[in-house]
Design an enzyme around this catalytic site. Sequence first.
Site, PDB file in Angstrom:
ATOM      1  N   PHE A 124      33.748  68.399 -47.759  1.00  0.00           N
ATOM      2  CA  PHE A 124      33.181  69.508 -48.509  1.00  0.00           C
ATOM      3  C   PHE A 124      33.533  69.318 -49.975  1.00  0.00           C
ATOM      4  CE2 PHE A 124      31.850  73.717 -49.550  1.00  0.00           C
ATOM      5  CZ  PHE A 124      31.009  74.092 -48.518  1.00  0.00           C
ATOM      6  N   GLN A 245      30.817  83.825 -58.457  1.00  0.00           N
ATOM      7  CA  GLN A 245      30.260  82.492 -58.217  1.00  0.00           C
ATOM      8  C   GLN A 245      28.743  82.603 -58.043  1.00  0.00           C
ATOM      9  OE1 GLN A 245      31.977  80.420 -54.741  1.00  0.00           O
ATOM     10  NE2 GLN A 245      32.847  79.040 -56.260  1.00  0.00           N
ATOM     11  N   HIS A 247      24.919  80.459 -57.469  1.00  0.00           N
ATOM     12  CA  HIS A 247      24.208  79.272 -57.019  1.00  0.00           C
ATOM     13  C   HIS A 247      22.975  79.169 -57.910  1.00  0.00           C
ATOM     14  CE1 HIS A 247      21.764  76.643 -54.552  1.00  0.00           C
ATOM     15  NE2 HIS A 247      22.798  76.397 -53.789  1.00  0.00           N
ATOM     16  N   LEU A 257      18.752  81.556 -50.645  1.00  0.00           N
ATOM     17  CA  LEU A 257      18.995  80.287 -51.337  1.00  0.00           C
ATOM     18  C   LEU A 257      17.963  79.215 -51.011  1.00  0.00           C
ATOM     19  CD1 LEU A 257      22.857  79.717 -51.213  1.00  0.00           C
ATOM     20  CD2 LEU A 257      21.462  80.726 -53.023  1.00  0.00           C
ATOM     21  N   GLU A 260      20.052  72.798 -52.638  1.00  0.00           N
ATOM     22  CA  GLU A 260      20.028  71.835 -53.740  1.00  0.00           C
ATOM     23  C   GLU A 260      19.359  70.534 -53.332  1.00  0.00           C
ATOM     24  OE1 GLU A 260      23.751  72.632 -56.541  1.00  0.00           O
ATOM     25  OE2 GLU A 260      24.175  72.948 -54.432  1.00  0.00           O
ATOM     26  N   ARG A 291      25.856  71.922 -60.923  1.00  0.00           N
ATOM     27  CA  ARG A 291      25.429  73.314 -60.782  1.00  0.00           C
ATOM     28  C   ARG A 291      25.539  74.112 -62.069  1.00  0.00           C
ATOM     29  NH1 ARG A 291      27.680  76.272 -55.360  1.00  0.00           N
ATOM     30  NH2 ARG A 291      26.443  75.092 -53.865  1.00  0.00           N
ATOM     31  N   HIS A 358      26.826  84.753 -55.237  1.00  0.00           N
ATOM     32  CA  HIS A 358      27.178  84.800 -53.821  1.00  0.00           C
ATOM     33  C   HIS A 358      28.628  85.085 -53.498  1.00  0.00           C
ATOM     34  CE1 HIS A 358      28.512  80.521 -52.732  1.00  0.00           C
ATOM     35  NE2 HIS A 358      28.493  80.598 -54.027  1.00  0.00           N
ATOM     36  N   ARG A 403      36.103  79.865 -56.880  1.00  0.00           N
ATOM     37  CA  ARG A 403      36.591  79.605 -55.528  1.00  0.00           C
ATOM     38  C   ARG A 403      36.221  78.197 -55.065  1.00  0.00           C
ATOM     39  NH1 ARG A 403      34.122  79.843 -50.580  1.00  0.00           N
ATOM     40  NH2 ARG A 403      32.225  80.603 -51.574  1.00  0.00           N
TER      41      ARG A 403
END
Lengths: 592, 82
Positions: A124, A245, A247, A257, A260, A291, A358, A403
């Site tokens: 991740f 945060q 996106h 969403l 990406e 991002r 989000h 985060r």
Amino acid sequence: MANVGRNTPVRKFDAIVVGAGGAGLRAALQLSEAGVKCAVLSKVFPTRSHTVAAQGGVGASLGNMGEDNWNWHMYDTVKGSDWLGDQDAIEFMVRAAPEVVIELEHFGMPFDRNEDGTIYQRPFGGHSMNFGEKPVQRSCCAADRTGHAMLHALYQRNVRANTQFFVEWMALDLIRDPSGQVLGVTALEMETGEVMVFHARATLFATGGAGRIYSSTTNAFINTGDGLGMAARAGIPLEDMEFWQFHPTGVAGAGVLITEGVRGEGGYLLNKNGERFMERYAPNLKDLASRDVVSRAMATEIKEGRGAGKEGDCVLLKLDHLGAEVIDKRLPGIREIAKKFANVDPVKDPIPVVPTVHYQMGGIPTNYHGEVVVPKNGNANSVVPGFYAAGECGCASVHGANRLGTNSLTDLLVFGKASGNSIIRYLKENPGLKDLPKDAGDRSLSRLARLESQTNGESYAEVAKDMRRTMQKHCGVFRFPDTLADGVKKIREISDRVTRTEIKDKSKVFNTARIEALELDNLIEVARATMVSADARTESRGAHDRSDHHGRDDVNWLKHTLWYKEGDRLDYKPVNLKPLTAESIEPKVRTY
Amino acid sequence: MDVVSFNRLRWNCRRGLLENDLVLEKFLERHAESLDDVHLAALNTLLELDDNSLWSLLSGRTEYPEGSGAEIYEILALLRTC
């Protein structure tokens, strides 16, 4: 007997948990298994909580896929937080993470597995070995249903432990006595429209985030920041609310969403003039820039009048040139989402998109025991007796300014459990239940009475819409000094309008209009906290990105914001750079 | 549908996933008034599903198991247009 309204019933418990998502359920389980008489209040059935939307997994350094350890997880978290995270809380969380994951496995969570039977761990973004050297596989998942599986495992375990659930109850206000001690909450039973006092020695808020303050958010409708609103009205400050945060590509007006992967496959962004604007902002990587670069460019285009759509408040994601075959094969589900939520078929037309909120990094200030802490008598972190917060509504602070992916589930498991343990300790040390203060139910009853009697007021839905638009326009992913200053004025005006909202339906049973008007009371506190805190922080750090102050300013701003409702007052407290046992991770430039 | 039944249904449409919230909100705007008891019951059966399963159905990735009353498939077809 306290004057809580002549007919307001009172129920007594050892502990009250407000919210039945991951954090609330984990805490309640700790309490019920220890024999604590505990009530859990939830607006919706527990397994319908927003935790269900979590797909990324739980971060824990189990080391099942190769070498890993908590020191590396800690480094990634501190770096992710852009050094605003408290290092004592971060060390506590990453050290406890493997244990809470294994516990969850024992509760029946169907984690994906390796051939040898251990939990499989995915890679991740942002997770590394050896302090940023190379990627590590640290995320524990249950297919793409991690949140769902977690809620089910925890809920069933709670049923077994005889946790008492009050489903379709909305907590209204926190009850504090003159010394500041918390003695429970008032709550509304939706089925009857009646108000009840839940009188308890310990109260835990696990009410989730407040993403619904923005018009473009991935958050479900229930995410109205109820715990934050209640805390703010009761005089508790909200910490680091400027950090949200985003996106880059959510469907404009809906928030769902668009992966990406669309840009990865060759989709690109256009402004209203049909210009591929990313060529100007990132000549090499263009639409594949990181991002924050893409989000910033989108926000700049919109701010400078080149946004698309009727209101000029979005940009367009073009992918028709890829052809129907590539779109269907490589980007499954995208056509469906675009048709459903943007009313366009991307094979023919571009999708209107906008940076979308989000996750809320800030919240009710706590220490790593889940105890709510506020400045008092020169102590920046003085414990509020009887009050706890965990999960997205709490701010320990492990996420700081940004985060790290997979840490939201780690957070709610670790701090859900830790706050449960703190409550158990507190109950042992403080056996007697103090009397309710005389005005225990007053705040809630007067809010309800105001809604009942309001005439010539505005529709709460209209005011809520204006609040969301104002937040999106004035306090979005990239922040400009003029729009922020203007935003503070506007959000204060909207805050005044919230005090005059009117509901046409005055019925008692399941009056959803009343519930939504009460939710707006909570949202507006979070919106004001966010705008005022963001306007004041003249630096860029993590998710707080300002056009007039590039880069982090550790000399002036290595500190947590505390916003108080009364007078929109701001205060600050130091970041704890001292871990429990590890060496401090000193601030340095954050690059990936 | 009376006000209480509608309000109850509306709250039952508050979900953990935004995608479901949005589809159900649109559905209520368009069709709540004309729902008869049989279709209301069918909708409530679908709402009993967990959010991921419901979204899989609404987005057409999965189908409702065969063998139930026609009204379930009729409601699902309507939901998919929302």
